[in-house]
Design a protein around this motif. Structure first.
Motif, PDB file in Angstrom:
ATOM      1  N   LEU A 187     -18.020  -6.719   0.664  1.00 30.78           N
ATOM      2  CA  LEU A 187     -17.998  -5.469   1.435  1.00 30.78           C
ATOM      3  C   LEU A 187     -18.517  -4.291   0.605  1.00 30.78           C
ATOM      4  O   LEU A 187     -19.205  -3.407   1.126  1.00 30.78           O
ATOM      5  CB  LEU A 187     -16.577  -5.190   1.949  1.00 30.78           C
ATOM      6  CG  LEU A 187     -16.094  -6.149   3.039  1.00 30.78           C
ATOM      7  CD1 LEU A 187     -14.615  -5.946   3.300  1.00 30.78           C
ATOM      8  CD2 LEU A 187     -16.919  -5.998   4.302  1.00 30.78           C
ATOM      9  N   THR A 188     -18.218  -4.278  -0.685  1.00 35.29           N
ATOM     10  CA  THR A 188     -18.733  -3.230  -1.574  1.00 35.29           C
ATOM     11  C   THR A 188     -20.256  -3.315  -1.648  1.00 35.29           C
ATOM     12  O   THR A 188     -20.951  -2.296  -1.568  1.00 35.29           O
ATOM     13  CB  THR A 188     -18.127  -3.366  -2.975  1.00 35.29           C
ATOM     14  OG1 THR A 188     -16.691  -3.255  -2.874  1.00 35.29           O
ATOM     15  CG2 THR A 188     -18.650  -2.308  -3.920  1.00 35.29           C
ATOM     16  N   LYS A 189     -20.761  -4.524  -1.776  1.00 35.34           N
ATOM     17  CA  LYS A 189     -22.215  -4.742  -1.820  1.00 35.34           C
ATOM     18  C   LYS A 189     -22.863  -4.283  -0.523  1.00 35.34           C
ATOM     19  O   LYS A 189     -23.902  -3.626  -0.535  1.00 35.34           O
ATOM     20  CB  LYS A 189     -22.500  -6.225  -2.073  1.00 35.34           C
ATOM     21  CG  LYS A 189     -23.961  -6.573  -2.141  1.00 35.34           C
ATOM     22  CD  LYS A 189     -24.112  -8.075  -2.387  1.00 35.34           C
ATOM     23  CE  LYS A 189     -25.550  -8.499  -2.204  1.00 35.34           C
ATOM     24  NZ  LYS A 189     -25.702  -9.939  -2.342  1.00 35.34           N
ATOM     25  N   MET A 190     -22.256  -4.615   0.629  1.00 40.81           N
ATOM     26  CA  MET A 190     -22.813  -4.219   1.929  1.00 40.81           C
ATOM     27  C   MET A 190     -22.793  -2.699   2.100  1.00 40.81           C
ATOM     28  O   MET A 190     -23.714  -2.132   2.667  1.00 40.81           O
ATOM     29  CB  MET A 190     -22.040  -4.890   3.062  1.00 40.81           C
ATOM     30  CG  MET A 190     -22.188  -6.393   3.112  1.00 40.81           C
ATOM     31  SD  MET A 190     -23.910  -6.952   3.168  1.00 40.81           S
ATOM     32  CE  MET A 190     -24.390  -6.405   4.786  1.00 40.81           C
ATOM     33  N   ALA A 191     -21.749  -2.037   1.599  1.00 46.98           N
ATOM     34  CA  ALA A 191     -21.640  -0.585   1.733  1.00 46.98           C
ATOM     35  C   ALA A 191     -22.699   0.134   0.897  1.00 46.98           C
ATOM     36  O   ALA A 191     -23.167   1.204   1.262  1.00 46.98           O
ATOM     37  CB  ALA A 191     -20.240  -0.131   1.326  1.00 46.98           C
TER      38      ALA A 191
END
Length: 193
Positions: A187-191
């Protein structure tokens, strides 16, 4: 694969109708959508049905055209799953299923695996937090938990099965499971992208 002269065309028709059934909300599961599509098209020979890859590709293409918001919805659902998993972090949950590969519909439950030795602890946890849950006897899924936003199906797994799920290495095309930490990193990567 069958040697039917129109086999590829028939498989594609089934895959396309399956995708439409999923995106339009008539089905929550791609395999069920495939069976229903084949039945609607009058194709009873399962050798003429599309494989998983063709079904997934058709679903992806259909969503790109008719439901471009799906990716954002799936991302939000994964954030909801992460928040839910954090509330039961002490039992080391793992998210599994179609939510990870983008094949889940907006209405399908999110699957969470937990070591079966934590069943009593989970019931106690849900009862203390006034989370509505119900047992689903006779199924692999032992209980369903409903929060305000999602329904989670809790799968109780043996300790060896849970070790294998926690050690799964995601490939470029397929993710079978994610621990809380892996989900957080994703999720951090996607954000940031």
């Amino acid at each position: 694969m069958s040697n039917h002269p129109n086999g590829l065309q028939i498989r594609q028709q089934i895959a396309n109708l399956s995708a439409r059934l999923m995106v339009d909300g008539y089905e929550n599961d791609l395999n069920t959508a495939c069976r229903k599509a084949a039945k609607q098209l009058g194709i009873t020979d399962s050798r003429l049905w599309p494989d998983k890859e063709m079904l997934a590709a058709s679903l992806h293409e259909y969503r790109a055209v008719f439901a471009p918001e799906h990716s954002q919805t799936q991302l939000q659902r994964l954030q909801n799953a992460q928040a839910f998993m954090m509330t039961i972090a002490d039992v080391d949950p793992v998210v599994i299923g179609d939510i990870l590969n983008g094949q889940a519909s907006e209405h399908s439950a999110i699957d969470i695996a937990v070591d079966m030795e934590f069943e009593k602890q989970l019931v106690f946890h849900f009862t203390n937090r006034d989370l509505p849950y119900r047992y689903l006897p006779g199924k692999r899924i032992i209980m369903a938990v409903e929060t305000g936003q999602e329904e989670y199906l809790i799968h109780l797994q043996s300790s060896p099965a849970m070790r294998q799920l926690r050690q799964e290495i995601p490939t470029r095309d397929q993710v079978l499971s994610m621990t809380i930490k892996q989900l957080e990193e994703y999720l951090t990567k996607m954000a940031s992208s």
